[in-house]
Design a protein around this motif. Structure first.
Motif, short mmCIF file in Angstrom:
data_model
loop_
_atom_site.label_atom_id
_atom_site.label_comp_id
_atom_site.label_asym_id
_atom_site.label_seq_id
_atom_site.Cartn_x
_atom_site.Cartn_y
_atom_site.Cartn_z
N GLU B 185 86.81 -55.08 7.64
CA GLU B 185 87.53 -53.82 7.43
C GLU B 185 87.91 -53.17 8.75
O GLU B 185 89.04 -52.72 8.92
CB GLU B 185 86.58 -52.85 6.70
CG GLU B 185 86.98 -52.42 5.32
CD GLU B 185 85.87 -51.54 4.76
OE1 GLU B 185 85.75 -50.38 5.22
OE2 GLU B 185 85.10 -52.03 3.90
N ARG B 186 86.95 -53.13 9.69
CA ARG B 186 87.20 -52.48 10.98
C ARG B 186 88.24 -53.25 11.79
O ARG B 186 89.09 -52.66 12.44
CB ARG B 186 85.91 -52.35 11.78
CG ARG B 186 84.94 -51.36 11.25
CD ARG B 186 85.51 -49.94 11.15
NE ARG B 186 84.95 -49.30 9.98
CZ ARG B 186 85.64 -48.97 8.90
NH1 ARG B 186 86.94 -49.17 8.83
NH2 ARG B 186 85.05 -48.45 7.86
N ILE B 187 88.14 -54.57 11.75
CA ILE B 187 89.12 -55.37 12.49
C ILE B 187 90.51 -55.06 11.96
O ILE B 187 91.44 -54.80 12.72
CB ILE B 187 88.80 -56.88 12.40
CG1 ILE B 187 87.48 -57.19 13.13
CG2 ILE B 187 89.93 -57.70 13.02
CD1 ILE B 187 87.01 -58.61 12.97
N ARG B 188 90.62 -55.04 10.65
CA ARG B 188 91.93 -54.75 10.04
C ARG B 188 92.40 -53.33 10.40
O ARG B 188 93.57 -53.11 10.69
CB ARG B 188 91.85 -54.88 8.52
CG ARG B 188 91.76 -56.31 8.04
CD ARG B 188 92.03 -56.36 6.54
NE ARG B 188 91.57 -57.60 5.93
CZ ARG B 188 92.22 -58.76 6.05
NH1 ARG B 188 93.33 -58.82 6.75
NH2 ARG B 188 91.73 -59.85 5.48
N GLN B 189 91.47 -52.40 10.36
CA GLN B 189 91.82 -51.00 10.67
C GLN B 189 92.37 -50.88 12.09
O GLN B 189 93.43 -50.29 12.31
CB GLN B 189 90.58 -50.11 10.50
CG GLN B 189 90.81 -48.65 10.88
CD GLN B 189 89.48 -47.93 11.12
OE1 GLN B 189 88.46 -48.26 10.53
NE2 GLN B 189 89.51 -46.94 12.01
N PHE B 190 91.65 -51.45 13.06
CA PHE B 190 92.10 -51.31 14.44
C PHE B 190 93.32 -52.17 14.72
O PHE B 190 94.15 -51.84 15.56
CB PHE B 190 90.95 -51.59 15.42
CG PHE B 190 89.98 -50.47 15.49
CD1 PHE B 190 90.25 -49.35 16.27
CD2 PHE B 190 88.82 -50.48 14.73
CE1 PHE B 190 89.36 -48.28 16.31
CE2 PHE B 190 87.93 -49.42 14.76
CZ PHE B 190 88.20 -48.31 15.54
N HIS B 191 93.42 -53.27 13.99
CA HIS B 191 94.61 -54.10 14.09
C HIS B 191 95.83 -53.31 13.63
O HIS B 191 96.88 -53.33 14.27
CB HIS B 191 94.43 -55.37 13.26
CG HIS B 191 95.64 -56.25 13.25
ND1 HIS B 191 96.34 -56.56 12.11
CD2 HIS B 191 96.29 -56.86 14.27
CE1 HIS B 191 97.36 -57.33 12.42
NE2 HIS B 191 97.36 -57.53 13.71
N ALA B 192 95.65 -52.57 12.54
CA ALA B 192 96.75 -51.75 12.02
C ALA B 192 97.15 -50.69 13.03
O ALA B 192 98.30 -50.25 13.07
CB ALA B 192 96.34 -51.11 10.70
N GLN B 193 96.20 -50.29 13.85
CA GLN B 193 96.51 -49.28 14.88
C GLN B 193 97.08 -49.91 16.14
O GLN B 193 97.27 -49.24 17.15
CB GLN B 193 95.24 -48.49 15.23
CG GLN B 193 94.75 -47.60 14.10
CD GLN B 193 93.38 -47.02 14.37
OE1 GLN B 193 92.90 -47.04 15.50
NE2 GLN B 193 92.75 -46.49 13.34
N GLY B 194 97.30 -51.23 16.12
CA GLY B 194 97.99 -51.88 17.24
C GLY B 194 97.12 -52.71 18.16
O GLY B 194 97.59 -53.20 19.18
#
Lengths: 350, 244
Positions: B185-194
């Motif tokens: 979840e966190r990887i995806r979240q920060f990935h979404a932030q660039g």
């Protein structure tokens, strides 16, 4: 915020303790007791200074004595070559000597920090040995084995010790204040990071040489200041005593271990237990070498019951007590993250 | 978008053993690139060279279009590339919050200030702890955390430097599935932030669902690179993993 409150409480405790120590000579105690006080504060200052490098950055140094000796010789040499007056005036020289020795320590640190762990210990003890040999053999400068004489301070016999007591107390208080600042600051955080895992710290953007050199030079400065006061007090400096790689070097580390390495008050508590004991045994068993055995026994007994040092052990107990109250909440937090399920399966065999 | 990280002909030899043998691949800006391969294929060695913990024998590293001559861990972190370790490395005897504050970038005179960090840094650290569900443990010593929590903490820590590329070395190894889900979840979240990721992993379920593209290493060089379904169907990859 909670951290602020605890910082202020710490400052208050510090002030009260220092004030109480400052008033101690007025309690009508005799000169020889004040004399023990001077040595206790000297070990407290040296132990706290050692803690900066050994306890905070984890670089166990046996070199404190080298800087202590440099401070002692620094004072004696200044007396010899420059007029520094007498009475209280030479005490003004103490911080100057501290700064000078801190500067001298930087290139030495550059060599010592090529190593870490056990080799670092060896390099730092070598430093003491080298300086002792230099003090013995550079007779033109150091006076060789007979050492250097410092003019005795013109204080009255009844109050003679008091001035040195307060001078040593000032050195200790300054050292303690520096330690307190470091512990609450970014610099201290960097020192702790170096102690915990230096390579990991580098990978977190910590420029590790800053905390290392700051701790090394700071430790050198405070040790030298203690040495300077000591030299003026004894009014003589010998190579064996100024660069004492055995008794003094060990004593400094023992007080830190006994009180609790890496804690603020540990070295002081350690000195408070060990130094009067050592002095007492030296008086009562002085003729024989038995007093050294008794001195060691105190250390062994404390370490047997409080293996991580006095302050560390009691601080941990207090922490656990306060934690127990919060435990229910914490267990909930942990349970949420860690149900009793086995690790996830691997789709491809390794 | 172009490549954030380009590796060309990277090599490392330990005595007679060639660990990395002319390895070349790139990590596109904004991707979650997977790096897989059998044990001993040189994945961690590549990571150690990228993050400056190990000097390479040959090859070049381009980060954000700039050639990195001799990487150094401190400098790489400050340039915006941070990493975690295969076996979680935290600073055990200091508390969880301080573990994060250490990693906040600060230079020059700010180092000599009276406090550990300014308000904004502490707030950001608390936000991360909240995200990683470690907030209740903020005052616990990092060494008291469970292994899985230490892995989460290490991940949170490297985010303090506002990196552009995070190298994760086996983020799910030894971690239970609830935490793996949190990690994902966190990887995806920060990935979404660039944020861009390069992830080394043995957990194929995790890699295949998260990473694209995937680079496969074998014997210290790139064997194959492509989308997850291509990797799964590639004969060379299957041979490397299962033996032929």
């Amino acid at each position: 915020m909670k951290r602020w409150a605890s910082a202020h409480r710490g400052l208050l405790i510090g002030l009260v303790v220092i004030l109480a120590l400052a008033l101690f000579p007025f309690s009508g105690v005799e000169g020889w007791i004040v004399n023990i006080g001077i040595f206790t504060l000297m070990y407290a200052a040296l132990g706290s200074a050692w803690n900066l490098i050994g306890g905070y950055t984890g670089y166990v140094s046996l070199g404190s004595v080298a800087f202590f000796g440099l401070g002692a010789y620094g004072l004696a040499l200044t007396f010899q070559h420059v007029g520094v007056g007498d009475g209280l005036l030479p005490f003004a020289l103490v911080p100057v000597i501290g700064i000078a020795v801190a500067i001298i320590s930087l290139p030495l640190g550059f060599v010592a920090f090529r190593t870490r762990g056990l080799p670092f210990i060896i390099v730092t003890i070598s430093l003491v040995i080298i300086l002792q040999y230099l003090a013995l053999n550079l007779t033109a400068v150091t006076g060789g084995a007979p050492g250097l004489q410092v003019p005795q301070a013109p204080f009255q016999p009844g109050t003679y010790e008091q001035y040195f007591y307060w001078a040593m107390l000032t050195v200790f208080a300054v050292t303690l204040l520096a330690c307190a600042y470091v512990r609450g600051s970014r610099l201290g955080l960097m020192m702790f990071a170096v102690r915990e895992d230096e390579d990991k710290a580098r990978g977190l953007g910590v420029a590790t040489s800053v905390p290392k050199f700051a701790a090394f030079a700071g430790s050198a400065a405070f040790s030298a200041m203690a040495g300077a006061v000591w030299a003026y007090y004894l009014s003589t400096v010998y190579p064996q005593f100024a660069f004492d790689g055995e008794f003094l070097a060990m004593g400094i580390i023992l007080v830190a271990y006994l009180g609790g390495i890496g804690t603020l008050w540990g070295p002081f508590i350690g000195a408070l237990i060990l130094t009067p004991a050592q002095q007492y045994f030296a008086y009562s068993l002085g003729g024989s070498q038995l007093y050294l055995i008794a001195y060691a026994a105190v250390f062994v007994v404390v370490m047997l019951f409080l293996p991580r040092g006095v302050v560390t052990t009691f601080a941990d107990r207090a922490l656990r007590r306060s934690r127990r109250r919060k435990q229910a909440v914490e267990e909930l937090a942990t349970a949420e993250l860690e149900p009793p399920v086995e690790a996830s399966s691997h789709a491809v065999a390794r | 978008m172009g490549a954030l990280l380009e590796i060309e002909g990277l090599a490392k030899r330990f005595g007679g053993i060639v660990a990395v043998d002319g390895c070349s691949f790139s990590v596109e800006t904004g991707s979650i690139t997977g790096l897989i391969g059998p044990n001993g294929s040189g994945k961690t060695t590549v990571l150690n060279m990228l993050s400056g913990y190990l000097a390479s024998d040959a090859g070049s590293i381009l980060f954000d279009g700039k050639r990195i001559g001799r990487p150094d861990p401190t400098a790489m972190y400050r340039r915006g590339m941070s990493r975690t370790f295969q076996r979680a490395r935290v600073l055990p005897e200091i508390d969880v919050l301080d573990n994060l504050l250490v990693a906040a970038p600060k230079r020059g005179l700010a180092v000599w200030g009276m406090s550990k960090a300014n308000r904004a840094t502490v707030d950001y650290a608390m936000t991360l702890l909240e995200d990683f569900r470690l907030i209740r443990l903020a005052e616990a010593k990092a060494g008291e955390l469970s292994y899985g929590q230490q892995k989460l903490l290490e991940f949170a820590t490297v985010l303090m430097g506002q990196p552009r590329l995070v190298l994760l070395d086996e983020p799910t190894a030894g971690v239970n599935h609830v935490m793996v889900d949190l990690m994902t979840e966190r990887i995806r979240q920060f990935h979404a932030q660039g944020l861009t990721f390069l992830v080394i992993e043995h957990n194929m379920e995790f890699v295949m669902s998260l990473c694209n593209p995937i680079v496969v290493l074998d014997h210290g060089k790139q064997l194959f690179g492509g989308a997850p379904d291509e990797v799964q169907q590639n004969q060379l990859v299957l041979d490397a993993y299962l033996g032929d």
